[in-house]
Design an enzyme around this catalytic site. Structure first.
Site, short mmCIF file in Angstrom:
data_model
loop_
_atom_site.label_atom_id
_atom_site.label_comp_id
_atom_site.label_asym_id
_atom_site.label_seq_id
_atom_site.Cartn_x
_atom_site.Cartn_y
_atom_site.Cartn_z
N VAL A 64 15.42 -6.27 34.54
CA VAL A 64 14.79 -6.93 33.39
C VAL A 64 14.62 -5.99 32.21
CG1 VAL A 64 12.60 -7.94 32.59
CG2 VAL A 64 13.64 -8.74 34.73
N ASP A 65 14.16 -4.77 32.47
CA ASP A 65 13.81 -3.86 31.38
C ASP A 65 15.03 -3.42 30.58
OD1 ASP A 65 11.15 -4.01 32.07
OD2 ASP A 65 11.24 -2.28 33.40
N SER A 66 16.03 -2.85 31.23
CA SER A 66 17.20 -2.39 30.48
C SER A 66 17.97 -3.56 29.88
CB SER A 66 18.12 -1.54 31.37
OG SER A 66 18.61 -2.29 32.45
N CYS B 136 -5.80 -3.26 1.52
CA CYS B 136 -5.65 -3.41 2.98
C CYS B 136 -6.98 -3.65 3.70
CB CYS B 136 -4.92 -2.21 3.56
SG CYS B 136 -4.16 -2.54 5.17
N GLU C 221 0.83 -1.21 0.00
CA GLU C 221 0.00 0.00 0.00
C GLU C 221 0.87 1.26 0.00
OE1 GLU C 221 -3.97 1.54 2.44
OE2 GLU C 221 -2.65 0.03 3.33
N LYS D 139 -9.18 3.13 -3.01
CA LYS D 139 -9.57 2.34 -1.84
C LYS D 139 -11.02 2.65 -1.47
CE LYS D 139 -7.62 0.99 2.66
NZ LYS D 139 -6.48 1.20 3.57
N PRO E 207 21.41 3.39 29.42
CA PRO E 207 21.67 3.23 30.86
C PRO E 207 21.29 1.79 31.26
CG PRO E 207 20.32 5.18 30.40
CD PRO E 207 20.33 4.35 29.16
N LEU E 208 22.26 0.99 31.63
CA LEU E 208 22.04 -0.43 31.92
C LEU E 208 22.06 -0.65 33.42
CD1 LEU E 208 21.70 -3.27 30.68
CD2 LEU E 208 24.20 -3.47 30.68
N SER E 209 20.88 -0.94 33.98
CA SER E 209 20.74 -1.01 35.43
C SER E 209 20.93 -2.41 35.99
CB SER E 209 19.34 -0.52 35.83
OG SER E 209 18.35 -1.44 35.41
N GLY E 210 20.93 -3.42 35.13
CA GLY E 210 21.01 -4.78 35.62
C GLY E 210 19.65 -5.38 35.91
#
Length: 714
Positions: free
Chosen positions: A372-374, A187, A57, A126, A367-370
């Site tokens: 789960v998220d980062s 679509c 499309e 469309k 920024p790596l915090s240790g």
């Protein structure tokens, strides 16, 4: 020597045609690049023997031009690209349709333009707009409402000079070749309850193409596949589905999966996630199979006999030829779906690569915090590096060219994902006096395993400087709650740490490549998940404020499952310790070196409960009272009062923090309950915090149920 299968197929009588569906990674307003990719797809389709090529499309201008569709320039440049296609020798002797915006009688339409050998055959607008999710199509386009009608469209002079045509048909028509008939959906017409493929099929249209711009959501790949299969199951025929791929300038990711279905079965398909900018998928179809299938469905034939006809544009061209007996017809294949963990590993990684290579920046800062998220964000970047290295090993030269441009080294070739990650990702553990050694060590170990350029910093000096400014101005020193401070003081001191990390993130992102002797800057990556955004469990303008966030549309539960998958897939043992640790912001003082703060305790609800609230709020359109009623049954093991307290707590927090969504970092869209403000989630950001009327209804219901239970127990 022919195989036994080839000999058997060559004896079968019937008209066989080769068709091509194309997956293109287009970019909004990149007319030059979009033209190049369209031409490449046409060339590949011809090389694979196809005589009909269809694409996604709005492929000429890019799908996500949005309010640029209000600009005459967008229409002008689209016609200019079409002019280049019409003039190109690549486009000779193959029937082609492309997607582009067209204005007819001062009304803008989202169209397919069909052409053959420098002649435009049909402009097909469309007929059904998409208005849900991230789509807002009627803001820019109108539906073509004249069913089974065509009109004269007056061509721009630049096109008329090439085609020697003054007018061409525009409207709800079909193309009749010497051997078959081709119709079109765009679509949303596939998704709509009154899909056009039903009347098209009843009118004898045997091949229906759909140029689409369909984006991914977790666990939703089957939806499109089922729709494509069902489009030809009830009424027979061939359905050609061409979809976009990639990030074309928005939060969404178009996930490919272009495919061909015949008589209710998928016979050919493209990839869901890949770094290829152009992917052409062909299929050989026996038209007699379609005719036989349809003729056996007697009820369909009876209805078709009285079906109103579509306007047919007849052309002197055939999709089959005398040598078609040598073609092997594509047989049904099984569609193997990716797991949610695989979708998280691949989708955001491809999205990040698109964003990086098109932004002109030199990599990412995280920024790596240790936690789960980062850690999930870091693993997604590592997955991106893995995909890049695999593509380079396969000889995909455009990927290698992009890598060299990003790292500013024309001779560079990545050796492995870890080595590439060291060039593309800088990670930093930003410690304060409230940070534990455990999280520091987890961040360091993960960085070592993925190969990121990693270093730790202490932020206490900056935090104390900010507090010192406040003290100088007011003569007061705020304290943490554990040191005798009030709730407001406690929260303010937490937020200072979070916001200092954001300021430092941008400082390092701008200067780390300078430190390494490389030109350019880094993109700052955010790492807050969709549940925390929904609850507002983040500091406004903290390090959740970034350039892009690959996990902002993914739940905490899914991120944990992804890390478990990544532990084995990418051989990252550090993730085991990260998964076992309780989620914590580490913004309050430690007790004997141990954390005293956990996310779920702070929020007053679990991540599983947050996901439940999010789905009911968005997907099921529940207000406080409606959510309470539904959860009474879902959480039947809890008392009505417990359910009521949880619902009211969520809506208070939601109302207090909704304003934070106005500055939410642009995130990869993956979840159907995303609270992404003004894009996916159109709700106010100022609410009545106490919800007096709504909560009173809940309280009255709880009171009534309690009385009923007391009466029954007596």
């Amino acid at each position: 020597m022919k195989s036994e299968l080839e000999i058997r197929e060559s004896r079968k009588m019937g008209r066989k045609v080769v068709v091509a569906v194309c997956t293109l990674n287009q970019w909004a307003l990149d007319f030059e690049g979009n033209l190049r990719r369209i031409l490449e797809s046409i060339q590949e389709a011809k090389e694979q023997g196809a005589l009909y090529r269809t694409g996604p499309e709005l492929e000429i201008c890019g799908y996500s031009c949005e309010d640029h569709f209000h600009e005459p320039d967008t229409f002008l440049h689209s016609w200019q690209v079409l002019a280049e296609l019409l003039k190109s020798s690549t486009c000779q002797d193959i029937l082609i349709d492309v997607g582009m915006p067209v204005q007819h009688r001062n009304v803008s339409y989202n169209c397919r333009v069909v052409f053959l050998n420098k002649k435009i055959l049909l402009v097909r607008p469309k007929m059904m707009m998409c208005e849900d999710g991230n789509y807002r199509e009627s803001r820019w386009f109108s539906c073509w409402t004249k069913e089974r009608q065509i009109e004269d469209y007056f061509l721009p002079r630049m096109i008329a000079n090439i085609t020697n045509q003054t007018t061409v048909p525009i409207g709800d028509g079909v193309i009749a070749t010497k051997d078959t008939c081709i119709g079109f959906e765009i679509c949303e017409e596939l998704w709509n309850p009154q899909s056009r493929h039903i009347p098209l099929g009843l009118d004898g249209v045997e091949i229906i193409s759909n140029g689409s711009g369909s984006y991914m959501e977790l666990r939703k790949a089957y939806v499109t596949v089922d729709l494509v299969k069902s489009a030809t199951f009830k009424s027979g025929g061939a359905y050609l589905f061409s979809n976009l791929r990639g990030c074309d300038g928005q939060r969404i990711y178009f996930n490919g999966c272009s495919c061909v279905a015949v008589n209710g079965n998928i016979v050919s398909r493209g990839l869901q996630f890949a770094l290829q900018d152009v992917e052409v998928t062909t299929a050989t179809i026996d038209l007699e199979d379609i005719r036989s299938y349809r003729n056996k469905i007697r009820s369909r034939s009876h209805v078709a006999a009285s079906n109103p006809p579509f306007p047919r544009i007849t052309i002197d061209f055939a999709l089959s030829d005398d040598s078609d007996m040598c073609l092997i017809v594509n047989r049904p294949i099984e569609w193997k779906y990716l797991t949610p963990e695989e979708e998280i590993a691949l989708g955001p990684a491809c999205w990040l690569w698109d964003y990086l290579r098109r932004s002109g920046q030199g990599g990412f800062f995280l920024p790596l915090s240790g936690g789960v998220d980062s850690s999930s964000t870091a693993c997604i970047v590592f997955s991106m590096c893995t995909l890049i290295c695999e593509a380079v090993e396969r000889g995909e030269s455009h990927v290698l060219d992009d890598v060299r441009r990003v790292v500013c080294d024309s001779e560079y070739t990545p050796k492995n994902p870890k080595e590439l990650c060291n060039k593309l990702l800088v990670t930093c553990y930003m410690a304060s006096e409230n940070s534990s050694q455990e999280t520091n060590q987890r961040a360091k170990q993960l960085a070592s395993e993925i190969g990121s350029y990693h270093f730790p910093v202490l932020i206490d000096t900056a935090v104390k400087a900010v507090v010192g400014i406040f003290q100088a101005a007011t003569g007061l020193i705020p304290k943490f709650k554990s040191n005798g401070g009030c709730v407001r003081e406690n929260l303010a001191l937490q937020n200072i740490q979070a916001r200092v990390r954001m300021v430092l993130s941008y400082l390092f992102a701008q200067l780390m490549l300078w430190v390494q002797g490389r030109p350019g800057c880094l993109l700052v990556l955010g790492s807050s998940n969709v549940d925390e955004a929904l609850r507002g469990y983040l500091t406004k303008y903290d390090c959740s404020s970034a350039d892009v966030n690959p996990i902002g549309g993914i739940s905490k539960t899914d991120l944990k499952s992804f890390l478990l998958y990544a532990t084995n897939r990418y051989r990252l043992p550090a993730l085991s310790d990260i998964l076992e640790a309780p989620p914590t912001a580490e913004l309050e003082p430690l007790a004997e070196g141990k954390i005293t703060q956990t996310d779920e305790q702070d929020m007053g609800m679990t991540y599983a409960e947050l996901s439940e609230f999010g789905r009911l709020r968005k997907m099921h359109s529940c207000g406080p009272y409606g959510m309470f009623e539904k959860l009474l049954h879902t959480w039947s093991e809890r008392t009505p009062q417990e359910v009521a307290d949880k619902v009211k707590h969520f809506f208070r927090c939601y109302a207090i923090n909704r304003h934070k969504m106005t500055v939410l970092t642009p995130s990869y869209h993956a979840e159907t309950y995303s609270p992404d403000d003004n894009r996916f989630d159109h709700r106010p950001f100022l609410y009545p915090v106490n919800w007096h009327w709504q909560f009173r209804q809940i309280d009255e219901s709880v009171s009534l149920m309690t009385k009923i239970q007391e009466t029954e127990s007596a």
